[in-house]
Design an enzyme around this catalytic site. Structure first.
Site, PDB file in Angstrom:
ATOM      1  N   GLY A  56      -6.364  12.295   6.668  1.00  0.00           N
ATOM      2  CA  GLY A  56      -6.977  11.042   6.707  1.00  0.00           C
ATOM      3  C   GLY A  56      -6.696   9.996   7.780  1.00  0.00           C
ATOM      4  O   GLY A  56      -6.739   8.849   7.514  1.00  0.00           O
ATOM      5  N   GLY A  57      -6.476  10.644   8.910  1.00  0.00           N
ATOM      6  CA  GLY A  57      -6.038   9.951  10.022  1.00  0.00           C
ATOM      7  C   GLY A  57      -7.328   9.305  11.028  1.00  0.00           C
ATOM      8  O   GLY A  57      -7.055   8.893  12.048  1.00  0.00           O
ATOM      9  N   ARG A 112      -9.646   7.060  10.161  1.00  0.00           N
ATOM     10  CA  ARG A 112      -9.906   5.581  10.684  1.00  0.00           C
ATOM     11  C   ARG A 112      -9.169   4.901   9.494  1.00  0.00           C
ATOM     12  O   ARG A 112      -8.206   5.257   8.881  1.00  0.00           O
ATOM     13  CB  ARG A 112     -11.421   5.256  10.264  1.00  0.00           C
ATOM     14  CG  ARG A 112     -11.770   5.959   8.820  1.00  0.00           C
ATOM     15  CD  ARG A 112     -13.360   5.446   8.679  1.00  0.00           C
ATOM     16  NE  ARG A 112     -13.736   5.891   7.192  1.00  0.00           N
ATOM     17  CZ  ARG A 112     -14.925   6.108   6.720  1.00  0.00           C
ATOM     18  NH1 ARG A 112     -15.994   5.468   7.616  1.00  0.00           N
ATOM     19  NH2 ARG A 112     -15.345   6.276   5.455  1.00  0.00           N
ATOM     20  N   ASP A 135     -11.544  20.056   4.947  1.00  0.00           N
ATOM     21  CA  ASP A 135     -11.918  19.640   3.489  1.00  0.00           C
ATOM     22  C   ASP A 135     -10.943  19.763   2.685  1.00  0.00           C
ATOM     23  O   ASP A 135     -10.510  20.662   2.162  1.00  0.00           O
ATOM     24  CB  ASP A 135     -13.054  20.519   3.021  1.00  0.00           C
ATOM     25  CG  ASP A 135     -13.909  19.988   1.689  1.00  0.00           C
ATOM     26  OD1 ASP A 135     -13.187  19.112   1.113  1.00  0.00           O
ATOM     27  OD2 ASP A 135     -14.557  20.686   1.251  1.00  0.00           O
ATOM     28  N   SER A 155      -0.839   3.530  -4.443  1.00  0.00           N
ATOM     29  CA  SER A 155      -1.723   2.342  -4.417  1.00  0.00           C
ATOM     30  C   SER A 155      -0.817   1.415  -5.426  1.00  0.00           C
ATOM     31  O   SER A 155      -0.449   1.685  -6.357  1.00  0.00           O
ATOM     32  CB  SER A 155      -2.895   2.626  -4.759  1.00  0.00           C
ATOM     33  OG  SER A 155      -3.817   1.367  -5.366  1.00  0.00           O
ATOM     34  N   TYR A 187      -9.131   6.386 -10.628  1.00  0.00           N
ATOM     35  CA  TYR A 187      -8.439   6.123  -9.080  1.00  0.00           C
ATOM     36  C   TYR A 187      -7.004   5.716  -9.438  1.00  0.00           C
ATOM     37  O   TYR A 187      -5.818   6.309  -8.965  1.00  0.00           O
ATOM     38  CB  TYR A 187      -9.050   4.895  -8.427  1.00  0.00           C
ATOM     39  CG  TYR A 187      -8.456   4.312  -7.279  1.00  0.00           C
ATOM     40  CD1 TYR A 187      -8.494   5.329  -6.193  1.00  0.00           C
ATOM     41  CD2 TYR A 187      -7.704   3.264  -7.230  1.00  0.00           C
ATOM     42  CE1 TYR A 187      -7.797   4.691  -4.946  1.00  0.00           C
ATOM     43  CE2 TYR A 187      -6.650   2.957  -6.278  1.00  0.00           C
ATOM     44  CZ  TYR A 187      -6.825   3.593  -4.929  1.00  0.00           C
ATOM     45  OH  TYR A 187      -6.320   3.326  -3.825  1.00  0.00           O
ATOM     46  N   ALA A 188      -6.943   4.759 -10.643  1.00  0.00           N
ATOM     47  CA  ALA A 188      -5.388   4.309 -10.695  1.00  0.00           C
ATOM     48  C   ALA A 188      -4.589   5.465 -11.558  1.00  0.00           C
ATOM     49  O   ALA A 188      -3.496   5.689 -10.953  1.00  0.00           O
ATOM     50  CB  ALA A 188      -5.381   3.275 -11.740  1.00  0.00           C
ATOM     51  N   ALA A 189      -5.194   6.258 -12.217  1.00  0.00           N
ATOM     52  CA  ALA A 189      -4.454   7.349 -12.758  1.00  0.00           C
ATOM     53  C   ALA A 189      -4.067   8.374 -11.548  1.00  0.00           C
ATOM     54  O   ALA A 189      -3.015   8.951 -11.716  1.00  0.00           O
ATOM     55  CB  ALA A 189      -5.279   8.350 -13.771  1.00  0.00           C
ATOM     56  N   LYS A 242      -3.526   7.744  -8.670  1.00  0.00           N
ATOM     57  CA  LYS A 242      -2.490   7.264  -7.794  1.00  0.00           C
ATOM     58  C   LYS A 242      -1.191   7.096  -8.356  1.00  0.00           C
ATOM     59  O   LYS A 242      -0.060   7.149  -7.992  1.00  0.00           O
ATOM     60  CB  LYS A 242      -2.916   5.618  -7.248  1.00  0.00           C
ATOM     61  CG  LYS A 242      -3.837   5.626  -6.238  1.00  0.00           C
ATOM     62  CD  LYS A 242      -3.835   6.643  -4.805  1.00  0.00           C
ATOM     63  CE  LYS A 242      -4.601   6.695  -3.959  1.00  0.00           C
ATOM     64  NZ  LYS A 242      -4.314   7.494  -2.685  1.00  0.00           N
TER      65      LYS A 242
END
Length: 262
Positions: A21-22, A24, A66, A155, A168-170, A172
């Site tokens: 994920g580099g 941006r 991917d 996060s 999302y929270a789960a 992370k």
């Protein structure tokens, strides 16, 4: 902060580092800082144009991948490691952020979030750690002084949650748990594992949905009165990738400007 304002200290000189994920945002800032500190960097990302541009700008290599596809992830990461001649540090930064009310999240939404945010980290960790172990067994590194390092991006949401963020929270929170187990199991192999838990960071990923009012409100949650820039996270990643963090493992480090303090 811009690339030109970085003061290289060569604290990562010679380290072979892969950053997922580099292309941006936080990932690009991490890759840029690592390159400025003397590391040999390979960027993995789905975004070919931005990824190639970032790599060219900082003198890194770029590989399109991917991360939702296990086979592609294993193949491309292996190619990246081979291109570097090995791997000393893996930064699992890639992830997605989507919002949906709890009662409207579909199982497809849930699975997509976990496939990219969490499952991909398991796959990359397996590939990278096996190579790190083989390097030590082959005499390429002194395990007592040069541990392999895995840095995962979690996060603040993984600790506190948030409305509209159940999936999302789960995902992370699972990253934090995965990091701790990685530290436990790979410590005997001289590999450390830590994760970073950013709060609100001013990146491209959230630009489309945040307003000036949002920024002002969120800034008020921090004793420092501002939101994070990607460089704030990159500084912590640089520390974790350096020899200064050789005795640090299994930690979930908040980079939240004091929004949470645990």
């Amino acid at each position: 902060m811009t690339d030109a304002s970085l003061v290289p200290t060569a604290r990562l000189k010679g380290r072979r580092i892969v950053v997922t994920g580099g292309a941006r945002g936080i990932g690009a800032s991490i890759a840029s800082r690592f390159a400025a500190e003397g590391a040999d960097v390979a960027i993995l990302d789905l975004l070919e144009g931005p990824g190639a541009a970032t790599a060219a700008r900082i003198g890194a290599s770029f590989f399109r991948v991917d991360l939702s596809d296990e086979a592609d992830t294993r193949t491309v990461l292996t190619e990246a490691i081979d291109s570097l001649g090995g791997i000393d540090v893996l930064v699992n930064n890639a992830g997605i952020l989507r919002f949906a009310p709890l009662l409207e999240i579909t199982t497809e939404d849930w699975d997509t979030m976990f496939r990219i945010n969490t499952r991909a980290m398991l796959v990359t960790t397996q590939v990278a750690a096996k190579r790190m172990i083989a390097q030590r067994q082959g005499g390429q590194a002194d395990a007592s002084t040069a541990p392999g390092k895995i840095v995962n991006m979690a996060s603040m949401g993984g600790k506190t949650g948030g409305a509209g963020q159940a999936h999302y929270a789960a995902s992370k929170a699972a990253v934090i748990a995965l990091t701790r187990v990685t530290a436990l199991e790979l410590g005997p192999e001289a590999i450390t594992a830590n994760c970073i838990c950013p709060g609100y960071v001013l990146t491209e990923m959230g630009a489309a949905t945040r307003t000036e009012a949002d920024v002002a409100e969120w800034s008020s949650y921090s004793p420092l009165g501002r939101l994070a820039q990607p460089e704030d996270v990159a500084g912590v990643a640089t520390f974790l990738a350096s020899s200064d963090a050789d005795y640090l493992t299994g930690q979930a480090i908040n980079v939240t400007g004091g929004m949470i303090m645990h």
